[in-house]
Motif scaffolding. Structure first.
Motif: not given
Ligand code: HEC
Ligand SMILES: [Cu+2]
Length: 473
Positions: A258, A260, A272-273, A275-276, A279, A285, A291, A366
């Motif tokens: 994953l 980040v 900040e993620y 993929e999605t 913020t 997690l 990660v 999420e």
């Protein structure tokens, strides 16, 4: 050269071709018996020695055991013939190591020297050396056993002191194995030095006023030096081998990790993620999943550190300078990211929550965050305000907290500390967030509202916050 009760010799003859031998012994004699220089004679060769024996009549003769120019048989023959007189003869050998070996000491009258001659000169160091060596071994055995015992105790103490926090990542287990190995080495070295020191202080202490003897010592030992070079070298190499093994394991890449993106700045963490598009001010997690943090700094050097995960990575400022760090959380719970690099005034407060959830909870989080991202600007702004601590200082119900309430703020007129007044419109709100000290509201302290939001928020996020504040009529 002998016990304290003994009487000082009046005339001492030293027979040796080696001037250093003679001078060395002479010095010892003077220290020991306060003998005057004229009471000592050095004979460098056979003839002089025999002459002195006859004419000067010494009562103590020190013979250099290693000097082949002193013919022992002739020397003794002469003694026998001289006869009649009590004489002490001591055979001495000086070793390179500085050791003085006394082989034989006898007091006899000339007529009895024959008996002595019958027995050959001892060629081996006398057997009295033997028990002394065993004595030394005894000390080493005792100290060895004590060192082992104290090593175990010290290690036990270190282990139970709880120096390491809980292991919350797969990497923590590997790193703790190294820590534990180091604890053993530390315990051993501590005990080795401590036990030797205390043992020596107690066992070899000065006993009584008259104990002025020097302990036995040796100077220089190649064997010992090789030994104490090879052993630590081997240990250090072994540790670097262990270290490289665990480093390889710690850095093992899982392709499904994953990602980040982390921004560190004075003094905040932003996560900040990609993929999605989420913020967050806290690092959320899922447990059991690797990660990959891609970290940049907005200003100075910071360092990402979660003690429970054991991993740490410096983050350097610079365009496109991305520092990566991988780890796999293994234990759900709440931890803290700390900044491990002194980065200015509020460095100590530069921390953010790390929340490790099970996978279902993470999916729900999420979904919630994404819903907020996609809804209208005011709703996004509300989330931002809640997640970034604005509401700790600004109330929504009209009561003043540290800062002015946001209720009914938009559209009203505010008096400022400098006496002017201002209409609270969009431009003013934006400026109030980006440069809080440019216009300070009357009745509130300047410099309290954080001045970091310009770095922390994107333009879109500022707009969302403003939209939210404007929605609070
Ligand atoms: C540590 C407390 C604190 C935090 C956190 C804080 N503020 Fe403030 N804020 C203040 C204080 C004090 C003032 C009044 C002094 C001034 O204007 O600088 C103020 C003033 C303001 C004003 C101007 C208000 C007015 O009535 O004119 C706005 C807008 C504002 N803050 C927005 C925010 C936003 C948005 C956040 C979060 C992203 C935030 N503040 C976080 C303390 C805080
Ligand atoms: Cu920092």
């Amino acid at each position: 050269m002998a016990g304290h009760a003994e009487q000082a010799p009046q005339r001492v003859l030293i027979a040796s071709a080696n001037p250093l031998f003679g001078k060395g012994l002479e010095k010892l004699l003077r220290q020991r018996w306060k003998i005057a220089p004229e009471q000592v004679r050095l004979a460098g060769e056979m003839h002089a020695a025999l002459n002195a024996l006859d004419q000067w009549q010494p009562d103590l003769v020190l013979v250099d055991y290693d000097d082949e120019t002193i013919e022992r048989a002739r020397f003794l023959d002469h003694l026998i013939q001289g006869g009649g007189r009590a004489l002490q003869v001591v055979m001495v050998s000086l070793r390179d190591s500085g050791e003085v070996v006394v082989y034989d000491r006898q007091t006899f009258r000339g007529e009895r020297a024959g008996d002595w001659l019958e027995q050959p000169w001892p060629t081996q160091p006398p057997s009295q050396e033997q028990p002394r060596r065993q004595d030394g071994m005894k000390h080493f055995v005792i100290v060895g056993v004590l060192v082992v015992i104290f090593t175990v105790l010290t290690n036990f103490g270190l282990q139970s002191a709880g120096l390491l926090p809980v292991q919350a990542s797969a990497q923590a287990t590997l790193i703790d194995q190294l820590f534990n190995a180091h604890y053993w080495v530390i315990s051993f070295l501590f005990s080795l030095i401590g036990v030797f020191m205390v043992y020596s202080i107690v066992v070899f202490r000065r006993r009584g006023e008259n104990d002025t003897q020097q302990g036995k010592f040796f100077k220089g030992s190649t064997k010992l030096e090789i030994f104490w070079t090879i052993i630590p070298l081997g240990t250090v190499l072994y540790f670097s081998y262990l270290g490289s093994l665990s480093l390889a394991d710690i850095r093992r890449v899982e392709p499904q990790a994953l990602v980040v993106n982390v921004t560190a700045g004075q003094w905040y963490w932003r996560f900040e993620y990609p993929e999605t598009g989420i913020t967050s001010g806290s690092l959320v997690l899922p447990v059991g999943e690797q990660v990959l943090l891609k970290m940049t700094s907005a200003d100075v050097i910071h360092s990402f550190w979660v003690p429970e995960f054991r991993v740490k990575q410096d983050i350097l400022p610079g365009e496109n300078l991305v520092k990566e760090l991988r780890f796999t959380p293994t234990l759900t719970g709440e931890y803290k990211v700390l900044c491990a690099e002194l980065c200015g005034g509020a460095h100590a407060n530069m921390n953010a929550p790390v929340i490790v959830m099970d996978k279902a909870d993470f999916a729900a989080w999420e979904a919630g965050e994404m819903a907020a991202v996609s809804s209208d600007p005011a709703a996004r702004g509300e989330r931002l305000a809640k997640n970034n601590g604005c509401l700790g200082c600004h109330s929504l119900d009209g009561s003043p907290l540290v800062g002015p309430t946001w209720k009914g703020m938009a559209g009203s007129t505010h008096e400022l500390a400098d006496g002017s007044s201002v209409t609270v419109d969009e431009a003013y709100l934006i400026q109030a967030i980006l440069e809080p000290n440019a216009a300070v509201v009357k009745g509130f302290p300047p410099g309290v509202m954080p001045a970091t939001y310009a770095d922390q928020f994107s333009e879109q996020q500022i707009a969302d916050l403003v939209a939210y504040m404007q929605s609070l009529k």
